[in-house]
Design an enzyme around this catalytic site. Structure first.
Site, PDB file in Angstrom:
ATOM      1  N   TYR A  62      39.349  39.576  18.066  1.00  0.00           N
ATOM      2  CA  TYR A  62      38.888  40.941  18.398  1.00  0.00           C
ATOM      3  C   TYR A  62      37.624  41.274  17.597  1.00  0.00           C
ATOM      4  O   TYR A  62      36.646  41.804  18.132  1.00  0.00           O
ATOM      5  CB  TYR A  62      39.996  41.960  18.112  1.00  0.00           C
ATOM      6  N   TYR A  68      44.482  51.244  22.887  1.00  0.00           N
ATOM      7  CA  TYR A  68      44.743  50.527  24.140  1.00  0.00           C
ATOM      8  C   TYR A  68      46.197  50.831  24.497  1.00  0.00           C
ATOM      9  O   TYR A  68      47.101  50.458  23.738  1.00  0.00           O
ATOM     10  CB  TYR A  68      44.576  49.022  23.957  1.00  0.00           C
ATOM     11  N   PRO A  97      37.072  43.895  30.813  1.00  0.00           N
ATOM     12  CA  PRO A  97      36.623  44.621  29.626  1.00  0.00           C
ATOM     13  C   PRO A  97      37.679  44.789  28.527  1.00  0.00           C
ATOM     14  O   PRO A  97      37.335  45.203  27.419  1.00  0.00           O
ATOM     15  CB  PRO A  97      36.184  45.980  30.178  1.00  0.00           C
TER      16      PRO A  97
HETATM   17  P1  RFL Z   1      23.239  42.620  32.417  1.00  0.00           P
HETATM   18  O1  RFL Z   1      23.429  43.739  31.457  1.00  0.00           O
HETATM   19  O2  RFL Z   1      23.884  42.680  33.730  1.00  0.00           O
HETATM   20  O3  RFL Z   1      21.665  42.443  32.593  1.00  0.00           O
HETATM   21  C1  RFL Z   1      21.138  41.617  33.589  1.00  0.00           C
HETATM   22  C2  RFL Z   1      19.790  42.180  33.979  1.00  0.00           C
HETATM   23  O4  RFL Z   1      19.205  41.317  34.969  1.00  0.00           O
HETATM   24  C3  RFL Z   1      18.626  42.116  35.982  1.00  0.00           C
HETATM   25  N1  RFL Z   1      18.567  41.311  37.214  1.00  0.00           N
HETATM   26  C4  RFL Z   1      17.435  40.719  37.656  1.00  0.00           C
HETATM   27  N2  RFL Z   1      16.198  40.721  37.168  1.00  0.00           N
HETATM   28  C5  RFL Z   1      15.263  40.026  37.873  1.00  0.00           C
HETATM   29  N3  RFL Z   1      15.539  39.350  39.022  1.00  0.00           N
HETATM   30  C6  RFL Z   1      16.770  39.323  39.536  1.00  0.00           C
HETATM   31  N4  RFL Z   1      17.038  38.666  40.665  1.00  0.00           N
HETATM   32  C7  RFL Z   1      17.800  40.043  38.847  1.00  0.00           C
HETATM   33  N5  RFL Z   1      19.120  40.228  39.056  1.00  0.00           N
HETATM   34  C8  RFL Z   1      19.567  40.995  38.070  1.00  0.00           C
HETATM   35  C9  RFL Z   1      19.535  43.323  36.094  1.00  0.00           C
HETATM   36  O5  RFL Z   1      18.891  44.440  36.663  1.00  0.00           O
HETATM   37  C10 RFL Z   1      19.913  43.547  34.621  1.00  0.00           C
HETATM   38  O6  RFL Z   1      19.054  44.455  33.980  1.00  0.00           O
HETATM   39  O7  RFL Z   1      23.686  41.224  31.760  1.00  0.00           O
HETATM   40  P2  RFL Z   1      23.576  40.698  30.249  1.00  0.00           P
HETATM   41  O8  RFL Z   1      22.217  40.986  29.673  1.00  0.00           O
HETATM   42  O9  RFL Z   1      24.107  39.310  30.295  1.00  0.00           O
HETATM   43  O10 RFL Z   1      24.579  41.612  29.400  1.00  0.00           O
HETATM   44  C11 RFL Z   1      25.947  41.505  29.611  1.00  0.00           C
HETATM   45  C12 RFL Z   1      26.615  42.881  29.500  1.00  0.00           C
HETATM   46  O11 RFL Z   1      25.865  43.848  30.215  1.00  0.00           O
HETATM   47  C13 RFL Z   1      28.031  42.836  30.051  1.00  0.00           C
HETATM   48  O12 RFL Z   1      28.732  41.685  29.599  1.00  0.00           O
HETATM   49  C14 RFL Z   1      28.885  44.013  29.676  1.00  0.00           C
HETATM   50  O13 RFL Z   1      28.268  45.232  29.896  1.00  0.00           O
HETATM   51  C15 RFL Z   1      30.168  43.919  30.519  1.00  0.00           C
HETATM   52  N6  RFL Z   1      30.774  45.196  30.714  1.00  0.00           N
HETATM   53  C16 RFL Z   1      31.485  45.706  29.698  1.00  0.00           C
HETATM   54  N7  RFL Z   1      31.659  44.965  28.577  1.00  0.00           N
HETATM   55  C17 RFL Z   1      32.360  45.451  27.563  1.00  0.00           C
HETATM   56  O14 RFL Z   1      32.478  44.748  26.538  1.00  0.00           O
HETATM   57  N8  RFL Z   1      32.924  46.719  27.646  1.00  0.00           N
HETATM   58  C18 RFL Z   1      32.757  47.515  28.766  1.00  0.00           C
HETATM   59  O15 RFL Z   1      33.237  48.625  28.804  1.00  0.00           O
HETATM   60  C19 RFL Z   1      32.035  47.008  29.845  1.00  0.00           C
HETATM   61  N9  RFL Z   1      31.853  47.746  30.965  1.00  0.00           N
HETATM   62  C20 RFL Z   1      30.599  45.905  31.915  1.00  0.00           C
HETATM   63  C21 RFL Z   1      31.141  47.201  32.020  1.00  0.00           C
HETATM   64  C22 RFL Z   1      29.906  45.360  33.008  1.00  0.00           C
HETATM   65  C23 RFL Z   1      29.745  46.062  34.200  1.00  0.00           C
HETATM   66  N10 RFL Z   1      29.084  45.404  35.317  1.00  0.00           N
HETATM   67  C24 RFL Z   1      28.195  44.278  35.083  1.00  0.00           C
HETATM   68  C25 RFL Z   1      29.418  45.608  36.643  1.00  0.00           C
HETATM   69  C26 RFL Z   1      30.961  47.935  33.174  1.00  0.00           C
HETATM   70  C27 RFL Z   1      30.276  47.375  34.282  1.00  0.00           C
HETATM   71  C28 RFL Z   1      30.097  48.258  35.506  1.00  0.00           C
HETATM   72  C1  PHB Z   2      34.077  51.212  25.518  1.00  0.00           C
HETATM   73  O1  PHB Z   2      33.985  51.988  24.553  1.00  0.00           O
HETATM   74  O2  PHB Z   2      33.369  51.336  26.527  1.00  0.00           O
HETATM   75  C2  PHB Z   2      35.050  50.086  25.471  1.00  0.00           C
HETATM   76  C3  PHB Z   2      35.776  49.878  24.312  1.00  0.00           C
HETATM   77  C4  PHB Z   2      36.697  48.842  24.256  1.00  0.00           C
HETATM   78  C5  PHB Z   2      36.883  48.029  25.362  1.00  0.00           C
HETATM   79  C6  PHB Z   2      36.139  48.229  26.512  1.00  0.00           C
HETATM   80  C7  PHB Z   2      35.227  49.277  26.572  1.00  0.00           C
HETATM   81  O3  PHB Z   2      37.782  47.017  25.308  1.00  0.00           O
END
Ligand code: RFL
Ligand code: PHB
Length: 389
Positions: A384, A200, A292
């Site tokens: 962490y 980081y 994130p």
């Molecule tokens: P998700 O993964 O968003 O899944 C929700 C699901 O619900 C569906 N959905 C519906 N289904 C039926 N009816 C509706 N009206 C609906 N509305 C939505 C969607 O299609 C989807 O499949 O939530 P969940 O399961 O709570 O999981 C959480 C994680 O996905 C999320 O916290 C992380 O991915 C956050 N996040 C990241 N977290 C990290 O720790 N590191 C990252 O690098 C990171 N990158 C991200 C991310 C979240 C992003 N989002 C949500 C914009 C990058 C992005 C772009």
């Molecule tokens: C990733 O690998 O996508 C990643 C790792 C650490 C973070 C966020 C994203 O804090």
């Protein structure tokens, strides 16, 4: 259609809940708005806390993760090219696991298929009804027909833009939000990771992160203004900016290549209280969003599912609804700790547009404290690597 627990959303939270409940003999139906291939094409989180790794194993989906995931004993923070190691193992006795959200989701879909789970894709017009009575139901459209799903409980696992959270009346909902004045531009490339551990980096040009998925797949991020569009960033411009923000010896070890995914995610902290309303329980991004920095988003979704699955299993096995009644309270206590950590690490590692020299000195002082104090590193590492459930 009838089931015990209707699950809205087939992302990691919804699928893991379905998996844990079905293994305990509780029936579920998962309603997902997108196709499966769309859900599996989203590149998101990459770092799993120790508790997440354990719960995935308990759910019977840990085999490939243990084989292909990469355990990490430490991570690095840099400030203006000075590298600081945080030895998680030494500081708190725990590791994290690098294993992508895409892979976790794929493993869950496969395990659910093997158990004969009902997961309906491409559903639309989902609406939740009678949430405060004892016979809630869900209406939706699927395969061109209007459908009704009767159930005992509804889990809102439909992410930040889903329908579940707005189904809690606005008069009872309290929302806490902080929007940050920048986003992260992320690139996935088929290149060997620069370093074995995540870095980081806080640099005068802005934040950067080096991460990975496996020995031939790297994940990198840089802080960008919210006005930037992904089309503005050629691969060459991205690599040049990334290298400029890393210490020269790290930059020299980076292998560049064509991006296979490139996207910009805005940074936001958000919490909805309460996380439950009558028979509706919110989980994961439907209830809260973290920036994130620190990789807490997916891990928080998993800890919510730990609390909710435990509470529903207690209710179905011996009729005890004490844990269900306090689901939101248990989940929120942990959510706020992760919220504080992600906010504080975001403040520590980014250059804010309105940052003063004083603010920068505060960052330097805090980083110096982390470098000097094993107590400070222990507190950092405990969150962490993951607070206990
Ligand atoms: P998700 O993964 O968003 O899944 C929700 C699901 O619900 C569906 N959905 C519906 N289904 C039926 N009816 C509706 N009206 C609906 N509305 C939505 C969607 O299609 C989807 O499949 O939530 P969940 O399961 O709570 O999981 C959480 C994680 O996905 C999320 O916290 C992380 O991915 C956050 N996040 C990241 N977290 C990290 O720790 N590191 C990252 O690098 C990171 N990158 C991200 C991310 C979240 C992003 N989002 C949500 C914009 C990058 C992005 C772009
Ligand atoms: C990733 O690998 O996508 C990643 C790792 C650490 C973070 C966020 C994203 O804090």
């Amino acid at each position: 259609m009838k089931t015990d627990v209707a699950i809205i959303g087939g992302g990691p939270a919804g699928l893991l809940l379905s998996q844990l409940l079905m293994r305990a003999g509780i029936s579920t139906v998962v309603l997902e708005r997108q196709t499966r291939s769309h859900v599996l094409s989203r590149i998101r989180a990459g770092v799993l806390e120790a508790g997440t790794v354990q719960l995935l194993q308990d759910a019977g989906v840990g085999e490939r993760m243990l084989r292909e995931g990469i355990p990490h004993d430490s991570c690095y923070l840099t400030s203006d090219d000075t590298l600081m190691k945080i030895d998680l193992m030494e500081a708190c006795g725990k590791q994290v696991m690098v294993y992508g959200q895409t892979e976790v989701t794929r493993d869950l879909y496969e395990a659910q298929d093997a158990m004969g789970a009902t997961i309906l894709h491409e559903v639309s017009d989902v609406a939740l009804h009678d949430l405060t009575g004892d016979a809630p139901f869900v209406t939706f459209r699927h395969d061109g027909a209007d459908q009704r799903l009767d159930c005992s409980y509804i889990a809102g696992c439909d992410g930040f833009h889903g329908v579940s959270r707005p189904s809690i009346p606005a008069s009872v909902r309290q929302e806490f939000e902080k929007v940050y004045p920048f986003g992260w531009l992320g690139v996935l490339s088929r290149t060997p990771p620069a370093t074995p551990e995540l870095i980081y980096a806080n640099h005068a040009r802005g934040f950067a992160l080096t991460s990975m998925r496996n020995a031939m797949l790297s994940r990198y991020y840089i802080q960008v203004p919210l006005t930037d569009r992904v089309e503005d960033w050629t691969d060459d411009a991205f690599w040049a900016e990334l290298l400029a923000r890393l210490p020269p010896d790290v930059a020299a070890s980076i292998v560049t290549g064509p991006s296979i995914e490139k996207s910009i995610a805005p940074l936001r902290s958000f919490v909805c209280e309460p996380m439950q309303w009558g028979r509706l329980f919110l989980c994961g991004d439907a209830a809260h969003i973290v920036p994130p920095t620190g990789a807490k988003g997916l891990n928080l979704a998993v800890s919510d599912i730990f609390y909710l699955s435990r509470a529903l299993i207690a209710q179905y096995s011996d009729g005890n609804d004490d844990l269900l009644a306090r689901y939101g309270q248990d989940a929120l206590a942990r959510v706020w700790q992760a919220m504080r950590f992600s906010w504080s690490l975001t403040k520590l590692m980014h250059r804010f547009p309105d940052q003063t020299d004083f603010d920068r000195r505060m960052q330097v002082a805090e980083l110096a404290q982390l470098a000097a104090s094993s107590d400070a590193r222990r507190l950092f590492s405990q969150v962490y690597a993951g607070l206990p459930y």
